[in-house]
Write an enzyme that holds these catalytic residues in place. Sequence first.
Site, PDB file in Angstrom:
ATOM      1  N   TYR A   1     -12.422 -14.581   3.033  1.00 39.37           N
ATOM      2  CA  TYR A   1     -11.436 -13.541   3.272  1.00 39.37           C
ATOM      3  C   TYR A   1     -11.054 -13.502   4.756  1.00 39.37           C
ATOM      4  O   TYR A   1     -11.915 -13.555   5.634  1.00 39.37           O
ATOM      5  CB  TYR A   1     -12.007 -12.177   2.867  1.00 39.37           C
ATOM      6  CG  TYR A   1     -11.084 -11.030   3.193  1.00 39.37           C
ATOM      7  CD1 TYR A   1     -10.106 -10.629   2.287  1.00 39.37           C
ATOM      8  CD2 TYR A   1     -11.161 -10.364   4.413  1.00 39.37           C
ATOM      9  CE1 TYR A   1      -9.229  -9.606   2.589  1.00 39.37           C
ATOM     10  CE2 TYR A   1     -10.292  -9.331   4.726  1.00 39.37           C
ATOM     11  CZ  TYR A   1      -9.326  -8.955   3.816  1.00 39.37           C
ATOM     12  OH  TYR A   1      -8.459  -7.946   4.122  1.00 39.37           O
TER      13      TYR A   1
ATOM     14  N   TYR B   1      -3.183 -12.164   2.798  1.00 37.78           N
ATOM     15  CA  TYR B   1      -2.825 -11.864   1.413  1.00 37.78           C
ATOM     16  C   TYR B   1      -1.628 -12.685   0.931  1.00 37.78           C
ATOM     17  O   TYR B   1      -1.775 -13.625   0.162  1.00 37.78           O
ATOM     18  CB  TYR B   1      -2.526 -10.363   1.256  1.00 37.78           C
ATOM     19  CG  TYR B   1      -3.730  -9.495   1.487  1.00 37.78           C
ATOM     20  CD1 TYR B   1      -4.655  -9.259   0.466  1.00 37.78           C
ATOM     21  CD2 TYR B   1      -3.956  -8.910   2.732  1.00 37.78           C
ATOM     22  CE1 TYR B   1      -5.770  -8.465   0.673  1.00 37.78           C
ATOM     23  CE2 TYR B   1      -5.072  -8.115   2.950  1.00 37.78           C
ATOM     24  CZ  TYR B   1      -5.970  -7.894   1.922  1.00 37.78           C
ATOM     25  OH  TYR B   1      -7.072  -7.123   2.141  1.00 37.78           O
TER      26      TYR B   1
ATOM     27  N   LYS C   1       0.809  -1.216   0.000  1.00 37.87           N
ATOM     28  CA  LYS C   1       0.000   0.000   0.000  1.00 37.87           C
ATOM     29  C   LYS C   1       0.845   1.270   0.000  1.00 37.87           C
ATOM     30  O   LYS C   1       0.372   2.334  -0.394  1.00 37.87           O
ATOM     31  CB  LYS C   1      -0.952   0.010   1.198  1.00 37.87           C
ATOM     32  CG  LYS C   1      -1.815  -1.239   1.329  1.00 37.87           C
ATOM     33  CD  LYS C   1      -2.601  -1.539   0.070  1.00 37.87           C
ATOM     34  CE  LYS C   1      -3.461  -2.791   0.247  1.00 37.87           C
ATOM     35  NZ  LYS C   1      -4.181  -3.140  -0.991  1.00 37.87           N
TER      36      LYS C   1
END
Length: 339
Positions: free
Chosen positions: A263, A289, A49
């Site tokens: 998730y 992730y 990010k």
Amino acid sequence: MHLARFPRLRLGHLPTPLEPLERLSAALGGPEIWIKRDDCTGLSTGGNKTRKLEFLMAEAVDQAADIVITHGATQSNHARQTAAAAARLGMDCHILLEDRIGSNDPDYTRNGNVLLDHVHGAVTETRPGGADMNAELAALGERLSAAGRKVYLIPGGGSNPTGALGYVNCAIELITQADTMGLRIDHLVHATGSAGTQAGLVTGLKGINAQVPLLGIGVRVPRAKQEENVFRLAAATAEKLGVPGLVAPDDVVANCDYVGEGYGLPAPSTFEAIRMFAQTEGILLDPVYSGKGAAGLIDLIRKGQFAKGQRVVFLHTGGSAGLFGYLAAFEAEHRAQAA
């Protein structure tokens, strides 16, 4: 692709390393595996990010914002890095955290990324799983604006055309490194979730005609939905860059067979991947992730999708701080293995 046309701050330690994983490659007996270390971007333990925030936070500065607000899951890596970027720039940060897995485990709700959100000075609020987080974000922005704040909204994952520019830049950086090293890349693999990383990469790779196949290992939604999300954002990113129509639907490929139960819920293959990277290379993945992305890579190597003699680059998107939110899950997995 002249990215200097867009406002950008230098928040990351770039370029990130591109390194061989010799022991992991030997353990799997398949292709030569390399790793692009975007866990080493340097902002609050690093992660993908940071590249997006270089462009997003530059927009916030240009708009004279005094507070940034964003949203993500409870253990959001994006939230942590946004809080850190805001702190570095002297802005306030307000984060909406969605309880996507319904956990009451204090390690999950208070440790890991959540702890770091607060250490960086961010204010957090929680929302129930399934909430319309974009609507919640907009409503909060309106309330803060009405109170006199200069608000800059960042979507979940920093995944809009501005944020995706960070991974257009990464594609250019990676190919430049590979060319300098004489490294022919046969495949590039990474975890894909909110779509910004994959959208930026596919746009950048197409824009420089790299001819490197890109595979996103999905962590959240079924393949058709993931590919649709990525293509839509890639098309918008290409348009922002002044090259509409650059990306075709066939350029976007995702494999969503490694999501597991959902998730934020690590599968047995996720734990195996985390331990394998840690114990062969001393590299920490995360349970949401990079762990699932690596699980997909490992399984596909075992299935022969990547051939011996090929060179495969795994893009490490970071997130190791999230490990500290999953102590109970690791203990349960260890008990299941011992049974």
